[in-house]
Write an enzyme that holds these catalytic residues in place. Structure first.
Site, mmCIF file in Angstrom:
data_model
loop_
_atom_site.group_PDB
_atom_site.id
_atom_site.type_symbol
_atom_site.label_atom_id
_atom_site.label_comp_id
_atom_site.label_asym_id
_atom_site.label_seq_id
_atom_site.Cartn_x
_atom_site.Cartn_y
_atom_site.Cartn_z
ATOM 1 C CE LYS A 29 -3.828 -2.352 2.181
ATOM 2 N NZ LYS A 29 -4.299 -2.944 3.439
ATOM 3 C CD GLN A 51 -3.347 -4.624 6.759
ATOM 4 O OE1 GLN A 51 -3.243 -3.711 5.950
ATOM 5 N NE2 GLN A 51 -3.901 -5.789 6.435
ATOM 6 C CG ASP A 85 -10.067 -0.860 4.390
ATOM 7 O OD1 ASP A 85 -9.514 -1.179 3.324
ATOM 8 O OD2 ASP A 85 -9.499 -0.899 5.498
#
Ligand code: NAP
Length: 265
Positions: A45, A89, A112
């Site tokens: 990322k 995460q 997300d």
């Protein structure tokens, strides 16, 4: 176009768009684990953010942090006007509720797409639909079979395919082998997100079917999909170098959407 070519092309478009922006879109990545796979995802990322020229902050928190403290950290970034997107995460240490954490990130910064009120589509299903659209795959009236019903892949995937006017069937661990084979044999679009190496292998598929392989199964350090490679179909996404890249791309696109939404640009 292969997925690699498509992602490279979309990233070059994002790079050009971001060059024009001031301030730059900023993502905060919060890490509360030392999981090998998570570290690899975060490295990926960060590399992507650097490639497109976005700004980021990588926040590593102690593994023994309490749920309350973690929620406070998220709130700090929720209230920080310089931050456009927040990504926590997963997985989280035992004792911290993933649901509470997902719901703590404010919907306008939820890159997300995990928040129940999020304006954004979860990255994996979004990336898949965008790529299939780019490949001019027909959806309307087609039989789509989604195997797996998780909140981050299977369920949102089924909803998106339904919105595209597919006839959608969702299969799961209680589906019998006979039914699995029946539905697969009639499927035009198959999305498999089970998490079992080569779960699909010897079943019958239509020759013009599309198989989207979401699975990432690490066995002795090697990555395998949920479907054995080289099925005789129109299109099969590879693992690695397939849906994982599309998921990463969608996160960048969601970051830009968060930026535009919040800053009214
Ligand atoms: P998950 O939450 O573990 O869900 C797995 C799903 O598979 C469940 O719905 C389960 O059914 C179903 N399942 C298990 N055994 C089955 C069987 N024998 N027949 C039919 N269905 C079965 O997994 P996930 O988070 O959706 O992830 C799935 C896979 O995709 C994993 O390998 C994960 O690493 C990968 N993944 C990849 C990306 C990417 O970017 N490439 C993103 C996310 C996930 P029940 O609901 O009945 O238990």
């Amino acid at each position: 176009m292969t997925i690699k070519e498509y992602v490279a092309y979309r990233k070059s478009e994002l790079t050009s768009l971001i060059k024009e922006l001031n301030p730059l879109p900023k993502l905060v990545i919060i890490q509360v684990n030392e999981d090998e796979a998570s570290m690899a995802y975060i490295r990926g990322k960060i590399k992507d953010l650097q490639t497109i020229g976005a700004s980021f902050e990588h926040v590593k928190l102690p593994l023994d942090i309490s749920e309350e403290e973690l929620l406070k950290v998220i709130d700090k970034y929720n209230n920080d006007d310089t931050v456009d997107g927040i990504l926590v995460q997963m997985p989280l240490p035992k004792g911290i509720s993933e649901e509470k954490v997902k719901e703590k990130v404010i919907p306008v910064k939820d890159v997300d797409g995990f928040h129940p009120m999020s304006k954004y589509i979860p990255c994996t299903p979004k990336g898949i639909i965008d790529y299939l659209e780019n490949e001019k795959i027909a959806f309307s009236g087609k039989n789509a079979v989604v195997i797996g019903r998780s909140n981050i892949v299977g369920k949102p995937m089924a909803k998106l395919l339904l919105n595209k006017n597919c006839n959608v069937t969702v299969l799961h661990s209680k589906t019998t082998k006979e039914d699995l084979e029946f539905y697969l044999a009639h499927a035009d679009i198959i999305v498999v997100a089970v998490g079992k190496k080569y779960f699909l292998e010897n079943q019958k598929f239509k020759e013009d079917a599309v198989i989207v392989d979401v699975g990432i199964n690490r066995v002795d350090g090697v990555l395998y999909g949920d479907c054995a490679p080289d099925r005789k179909v129109r299109l099969q996404t590879p693992v690695p170098g397939g849906v994982g890249l599309l998921t990463r791309l969608s996160m960048l696109e969601n970051l830009l959407l968060c930026y535009k939404e919040r800053r009214g640009k």
